[in-house]
Design an enzyme around this catalytic site. Structure first.
Site, PDB file in Angstrom:
ATOM      1  CB  SER A   6      56.953 -92.261 -95.203  1.00  0.00           C
ATOM      2  OG  SER A   6      56.359 -93.535 -96.595  1.00  0.00           O
ATOM      3  N   GLY A  17      69.270-103.785-117.991  1.00  0.00           N
ATOM      4  CA  GLY A  17      69.460-102.601-118.861  1.00  0.00           C
ATOM      5  C   GLY A  17      71.013-103.172-119.516  1.00  0.00           C
ATOM      6  CE1 TYR A  51      54.939 -97.275-110.824  1.00  0.00           C
ATOM      7  CE2 TYR A  51      55.032 -99.449-111.758  1.00  0.00           C
ATOM      8  CZ  TYR A  51      54.913 -97.767-111.505  1.00  0.00           C
ATOM      9  OH  TYR A  51      55.014 -97.597-112.976  1.00  0.00           O
ATOM     10  CG  HIS A  62      71.494-105.508-109.240  1.00  0.00           C
ATOM     11  ND1 HIS A  62      71.059-104.651-109.457  1.00  0.00           N
ATOM     12  CD2 HIS A  62      71.381-106.396-109.769  1.00  0.00           C
ATOM     13  CE1 HIS A  62      69.989-105.411-110.266  1.00  0.00           C
ATOM     14  NE2 HIS A  62      69.971-106.537-109.900  1.00  0.00           N
ATOM     15  CG  ASP A  70      64.799 -99.079 -93.925  1.00  0.00           C
ATOM     16  OD1 ASP A  70      64.918 -97.674 -95.151  1.00  0.00           O
ATOM     17  OD2 ASP A  70      63.164 -98.680 -93.964  1.00  0.00           O
ATOM     18  CD  GLU A 128      48.459-105.196 -91.319  1.00  0.00           C
ATOM     19  OE1 GLU A 128      48.124-105.169 -92.120  1.00  0.00           O
ATOM     20  OE2 GLU A 128      48.844-104.337 -90.326  1.00  0.00           O
ATOM     21  CD  GLU A 151      72.098-101.722-108.380  1.00  0.00           C
ATOM     22  OE1 GLU A 151      73.003-101.285-109.075  1.00  0.00           O
ATOM     23  OE2 GLU A 151      71.109-102.126-109.002  1.00  0.00           O
ATOM     24  CB  CYS A 207      70.655-105.807-113.970  1.00  0.00           C
ATOM     25  SG  CYS A 207      69.652-108.008-113.657  1.00  0.00           S
ATOM     26  CG  ASP A 255      50.130-100.690 -89.282  1.00  0.00           C
ATOM     27  OD1 ASP A 255      49.410 -99.611 -88.701  1.00  0.00           O
ATOM     28  OD2 ASP A 255      50.867-100.447 -89.677  1.00  0.00           O
TER      29      ASP A 255
HETATM   30  N1  GLN Z   1      64.789-109.536-115.655  1.00  0.00           N
HETATM   31  C1  GLN Z   1      66.499-109.778-115.777  1.00  0.00           C
HETATM   32  C2  GLN Z   1      66.261-111.297-115.551  1.00  0.00           C
HETATM   33  O1  GLN Z   1      65.383-112.070-115.084  1.00  0.00           O
HETATM   34  C3  GLN Z   1      66.860-108.927-115.490  1.00  0.00           C
HETATM   35  C4  GLN Z   1      66.820-108.653-113.987  1.00  0.00           C
HETATM   36  C5  GLN Z   1      66.861-107.603-113.655  1.00  0.00           C
HETATM   37  O2  GLN Z   1      67.420-106.581-113.763  1.00  0.00           O
HETATM   38  N2  GLN Z   1      67.384-107.365-112.049  1.00  0.00           N
HETATM   39  O3  GLN Z   1      67.587-112.045-115.667  1.00  0.00           O
END
Ligand code: GLN
Length: 540
Positions: free
Chosen positions: A14, A387, A54, A516, A71, A159, A518, A385, A157
């Site tokens: 990190s 959302g 996570y 997406h 990245d 690996e 973003e 997505c 490491d």
């Molecule tokens: N789980 C949902 C799907 O597979 C949305 C996936 C996501 O938000 N990237 O359609």
């Protein structure tokens, strides 16, 4: 002929190797060079697509549909390049390729070993980026002046060993045409009031014991390192003093290229390679962006409604919001709103909400409540997505009165459409999919925007292309009912007719995207949807 820059890291993880790699790319681009940046992750997963956020933070998706390390998002946001599946490699992919060859009989009876077979495959994957003849759908028809290869993980490491061996061989083979930039950490011991270089010395020794002499050291530090300390590191590590660069903590990752340029990181790379250095280029628009950031005083408050309470899980969304806010002369204050325990007071305090992507049922009821709150309170809301899918379910339940509406993703055993309106359903092409890794609808697809829609006004054009990562989709059987009550489809895939965008008529700003956005916002080209969303949130 392409030149190679290897970026390795030591002492701790990190440290921001990705940001340093992206900054090197940016600075060389500014000098007129064509660059690309690649990441090798030493884990055995084929790609991070199946990894829990996570464990690994966000999964970034390239235009050609590879699920990659976050990245790669930094590489694209800093440099504006488009990465592909060749830019993201893992130990798993490399072993898989070697084992496939072995099964085909390509090795003609030889014993397959880490050295030379795995290391050769690593070298091949580094050098294939330089080979303009590789036949690939996107991006690979070009040759690069510089190939920057970041090695994930930390020196020492277990690996990482095959990667270091591959770099050692390549450095030997390529001579001046390859350099190694090693990133380490210089901790400050409060009790002793001292900066400590020993971990750096050890880390360089570790690299040297793998046969690699770093050419340049970038020292991460929380405090300024004076010349005396830099000279000490130079002496211990066989590195020229001018090649000891420090990377102090800065208020923003976007300040890093400027700081690296000030200390001549790009210049020493060129010098080491025997390339004329020339004038230091002006960073121009990049500096303008930083100027806007430094001057922004007022804040726009955005709530991120999601289930992962760690900043890396929604990296690209946070960066996209930050790009857009900067161009609107604001700082963005992002509050994480846990969707599992939704706090209505937190919703009220926001200028806008982003309902985040995700997988699985946990926290979805909170996302539905957030969407309802935004809809009913005319609060700007962007659903991405999952959302977007939750916006659709909310509308079905609370406006159309279909209390049982849900996504097929959350169907109980034996539940069928006879009893349950699956307003979000499994895509046809997904029905026969049994493997989890790399089998979603991934990468860039066209989307046709509807005439007169809010989306078309925002994009200022009719045909767009955006990146996807999902298995489920809006169920077109119900579209008429939604549209009759005001939640309309304003973007569609022209081939498959899949609903890619929904928007609410009469609402200030209520847009859900199956894709997406973003993944495509960069520092110099902020994404139009985020730009308009932030503008409206500020207006509120
Ligand atoms: N789980 C949902 C799907 O597979 C949305 C996936 C996501 O938000 N990237 O359609």
């Amino acid at each position: 002929m392409s030149k190679y820059i290897f970026v390795t890291g030591g002492v701790v993880s990190s440290l921001g190797k990705g940001i340093i790699s992206a900054s090197i790319g940016k600075l060389l681009q500014k000098r007129g060079y064509k660059i690309t940046i690649q990441k090798f992750d030493p884990y055995i997963n084929i790609d991070p697509g199946t990894l829990n956020p996570y464990e690994h933070g966000e999964c970034y998706v390239t235009a050609d549909g590879m699920e990659t390390d976050l990245d790669l998002g930094h590489y694209e946001r800093f440099t504006g390049i488009q990465t592909t599946r060749h830019n993201s490699q893992t130990t798993g992919r490399i072993y898989q390729a070697v084992i496939d060859k072995e099964r085909r009989g390509d090795y003609l009876g030889h014993t397959i070993q880490v050295v030379p077979h795995i290391t050769d495959e690593i070298k091949r994957r580094i050098q294939q980026l330089a080979n303009p003849s590789v036949d690939d759908k996107m991006g690979m028809g070009e040759s690069y002046d510089f190939i920057i290869t970041e090695i994930g993980g930390t020196i020492g490491d277990m690996e990482s060993a095959p990667f270091l061996e591959a770099i050692r061989q390549l450095k030997w083979q390529l001579g001046k045409d390859a350099v190694c930039v090693h990133l380490t950490y210089v901790p400050y011991l409060k009790a002793a009031c001292e900066l400590k270089t020993k971990p750096t010395q050890h880390s360089v020794k570790e690299l040297q014991s793998a046969g690699i002499q770093p050419d340049i050291l970038v020292l991460r530090t929380e405090k300024h390192l004076d010349d005396h300390l830099r000279a000490k590191v130079a002496g211990f590590c066989n590195v020229d003093l001018e090649c000891i660069i420090q990377s102090e903590d800065l208020p923003s990752i976007y300040e890093v290229p400027v700081n690296m340029q000030k200390q001549g990181l790009d210049a020493v790379i060129l010098r080491k390679m025997g390339i004329p250095v020339g004038e230091t280029p002006d960073l121009g628009e990049w500096n303008h962006f930083l100027e806007l950031r430094r001057n922004a005083k007022d804040v726009v408050r955005i709530g991120l409604v999601g289930k992962y309470d760690l900043q890396d899980a929604y990296k690209s969304i946070m960066e996209s919001l930050s790009h857009a806010a900067t161009y609107h002369h604001r700082k963005v204050s992002i509050s994480f709103i846990p969707s599992e325990h939704l706090d209505k007071d937190m919703l009220e305090a926001q200028d806008g909400l982003v309902v985040c992507p995700g997988f699985g049922q946990r926290g979805t009821e909170g996302k539905i409540l957030a969407a309802q709150y935004a809809r009913e309170h005319d609060l700007p809301c962007l659903g991405i997505c999952l959302g977007m899918q939750m916006m659709v379910i909310e509308f079905a339940r609370n406006v159309l009165g279909w209390k049982e509406a849900k996504s097929r993703e959350f169907a109980n055993e034996g539940e069928t459409e006879d009893g349950v309106p699956f307003v979000i359903d499994l895509m046809e092409e997904q029905k026969c999919v049994s493997q989890m890794g790399g089998t979603m609808r991934l990468g860039a697809y066209d989307c046709q925007l509807a005439d007169g829609s809010h989306a078309a006004a925002i994009y200022g054009k009719r045909l767009i292309s955006e990146r996807h990562r999902h298995r489920y989709e809006f169920n077109n059987a119900f579209l008429g009912a939604f549209e009759a009550r005001g939640l309309v489809c304003s973007g569609r895939n022209p081939d498959a007719q899949l609903v890619e965008i929904v928007e609410m008529k009469g609402h200030r700003w209520y847009i859900g995207t199956q894709f997406h956005p973003e993944y495509q916002s960069t520092v110099l080209h902020p994404h139009p949807l985020f730009m308009d969303f932030i503008k409206t949130a500020i207006g509120k």
